[in-house]
Design a protein around this motif. Structure first.
Motif, PDB file in Angstrom:
ATOM      1  N   SER A 152       0.850  -1.191   0.000  1.00  0.00           N
ATOM      2  CA  SER A 152       0.000   0.000   0.000  1.00  0.00           C
ATOM      3  C   SER A 152       0.886   1.241   0.000  1.00  0.00           C
ATOM      4  O   SER A 152       2.107   1.154   0.199  1.00  0.00           O
ATOM      5  N   TYR A 153       0.281   2.387  -0.208  1.00  0.00           N
ATOM      6  CA  TYR A 153       1.049   3.633  -0.306  1.00  0.00           C
ATOM      7  C   TYR A 153       0.439   4.688   0.606  1.00  0.00           C
ATOM      8  O   TYR A 153      -0.786   4.779   0.760  1.00  0.00           O
TER       9      TYR A 153
ATOM     10  N   ASP B 263       4.563  10.645   3.987  1.00  0.00           N
ATOM     11  CA  ASP B 263       5.246  11.013   5.220  1.00  0.00           C
ATOM     12  C   ASP B 263       4.880  12.433   5.602  1.00  0.00           C
ATOM     13  O   ASP B 263       4.005  13.054   4.988  1.00  0.00           O
TER      14      ASP B 263
ATOM     15  N   ILE C  93       5.274   7.140   0.188  1.00  0.00           N
ATOM     16  CA  ILE C  93       6.105   6.050   0.691  1.00  0.00           C
ATOM     17  C   ILE C  93       5.348   4.729   0.505  1.00  0.00           C
ATOM     18  O   ILE C  93       4.120   4.677   0.543  1.00  0.00           O
ATOM     19  N   GLU C  94       6.130   3.693   0.276  1.00  0.00           N
ATOM     20  CA  GLU C  94       5.551   2.361   0.090  1.00  0.00           C
ATOM     21  C   GLU C  94       5.506   1.634   1.422  1.00  0.00           C
ATOM     22  O   GLU C  94       6.483   1.626   2.164  1.00  0.00           O
ATOM     23  N   LYS C  95       4.326   1.017   1.706  1.00  0.00           N
ATOM     24  CA  LYS C  95       4.172   0.256   2.937  1.00  0.00           C
ATOM     25  C   LYS C  95       3.947  -1.218   2.593  1.00  0.00           C
ATOM     26  O   LYS C  95       3.121  -1.531   1.741  1.00  0.00           O
TER      27      LYS C  95
ATOM     28  N   SER D 210       3.071  -5.003   4.127  1.00  0.00           N
ATOM     29  CA  SER D 210       2.578  -5.796   5.255  1.00  0.00           C
ATOM     30  C   SER D 210       2.308  -7.217   4.768  1.00  0.00           C
ATOM     31  O   SER D 210       2.317  -7.493   3.564  1.00  0.00           O
TER      32      SER D 210
END
Length: 408
Positions: free
Chosen positions: A269-270, A273, A279-281, A283
């Motif tokens: 997901s994106y 900040d 930023i790329e997340k 999980s």
């Protein structure tokens, strides 16, 4: 001497009472509709005798039943007239999950209390529902179904003559606890249902084949699913869901093996900040994926491949998209087509020259299919379907527990 006569009279009266209570049966079938294509009959009095015998042999069950919640009204005190042969049917051109039965109401006040105790909600127009069943009251009768989609489409009862014989329970069953009958324009196929301590067995009455050695062999393997089917069985099973597809596929034999595994699935997901930079997340979540191999033997692999393409079941990467689980790879070699999962290879068992499907229960199923997440399915050990010549059998094997199935 008088005491002997009194004893004899009482014995005769008791015997007659037991006969009419547990053995004498009204075999008439009043409510099987003309548009039924599958009929299930249950011999209620035979089931009652089997229940009483099992109940008497398990004294601990007596204590447990005495402690049960008495707020629930039992079926026997529901205000419904339970026939000697319970008639459950499926209607033509309806979903596989839709089943209905029709019962007579003998006491409306008691029946109303029964509905309340079983948490049925009035849905309007004399219709009620709970989490499992739908009920429609029609005068002195009620229709009970697993769905309310076709309550209005139940046809008139079958005529008293059926297949040139008087319509009664003998038209569909012999000595089993129940029967399942498939009705078509040409013929009726009857299969007996037997309830044993830990299994339900369905087979055609003339079955002379013992599948136990095959079942034992399959049960000793670790596969979640193992199947081997010829074109006739592919067509019969396929017709339940998709209609006649064998001619289009040109498949004359199928072999399949599958295992289940829990794997990590990456979720990307994106967000942004504090400076609003993207930023790329990443999980992870646990998901259940099957590892499998399917081998289709075909007299015309090009025709089969074109059929899959016409259905848009093959993408540009030669993946079989009709199977929604993980990437796979399709390939064609001479007279066969292979579909393999790419995560982990599964070895097909040797050809047994028998037609069967064997599904072993796996706890990983419950997290993927919510409809299976109930105690009934959790108690199943395996499911087997077997066919050889004109012999058919389905066995549902349950896990061994404290009590036999009929007492659970």
């Amino acid at each position: 001497m008088k005491k002997i006569y009194i004893f004899l009279v009482l014995t005769i009266l008791l015997s007659v009472g037991i006969y009419f209570l547990f053995f004498h049966k009204d075999k008439s079938l009043k409510y099987i509709p003309e548009n039924a294509d599958v009929v299930i009959l249950v011999d209620v009095k035979k089931a009652t005798r089997q229940y009483i015998f099992s109940f008497l042999t398990y004294p601990s069950k007596w204590v447990e039943d005495s402690k049960k919640n008495k707020n629930k009204t039992s079926i026997s005190d529901s205000g419904l007239k339970i026939p000697d042969f319970l008639q459950i049917f499926h209607l033509k051109e309806t979903k596989v999950s839709e089943w209905y039965t029709i019962l007579e109401i003998k006491d409306k006040a008691k029946f109303s209390e029964f509905l309340k105790s079983r948490q049925f909600v009035n849905d309007g127009k004399n219709q009620f529902k709970n989490n499992q069943f739908f009920i429609k009251i029609d005068g002195e009768k009620c229709i009970v179904g697993t769905s309310n989609l076709n309550l209005k489409n139940i046809g008139k009862p079958l005529l008293q003559k059926f297949r040139a014989q008087v319509l009664n329970a003998d038209s569909f069953m012999n000595n089993g606890l129940g029967s399942i009958s498939f009705i078509s324009e040409l013929r009726t196929q009857n299969f007996s249902i037997d309830l044993k301590d830990d299994e339900i067995e369905i087979k055609n009455e003339q079955n002379s084949i013992d599948f136990e050695s095959l079942i034992s062999e399959l049960n000793n393997k670790t596969q979640f699913l193992d199947a081997e089917l010829d074109s006739e069985n592919i067509n019969k099973i396929g017709s339940v869901f998709k209609g006649n597809i064998t001619d289009s596929l040109s498949v004359n034999h199928l072999k399949m093996s599958a295992n289940l595994a829990e794997v990590n699935d990456t979720i990307i997901s994106y967000g942004y900040d504090d400076d609003f930079n993207e930023i790329e997340k990443i999980s992870y979540q646990k998901i259940v994926q099957p590892d499998y191999e399917i081998l289709l033997q075909t007299s015309n692999p090009d025709k089969t491949w074109m059929y899959f393409q016409h259905k848009k079941w093959i993408n540009a990467q030669n993946q079989f998209t009709a199977i929604p689980f993980q990437p796979n790879l399709m390939s064609s070699d001479k007279n066969q087509i292979s579909i393999k999962s790419t995560r982990k290879a599964v070895k097909l068992n040797e050809t047994k020259k028998q037609d069967y499907i064997f599904i072993k229960n796996n706890p990983l199923l419950y997290s993927s299919f919510k409809t299976l997440n109930n105690q009934f399915f959790k108690d199943i050990e395996y499911l087997f379907y077997g066919n050889k010549d004109q012999n058919y059998m389905v066995k549902i094997k349950f896990k061994k527990e404290k009590y036999p199935l009929i007492l659970r």
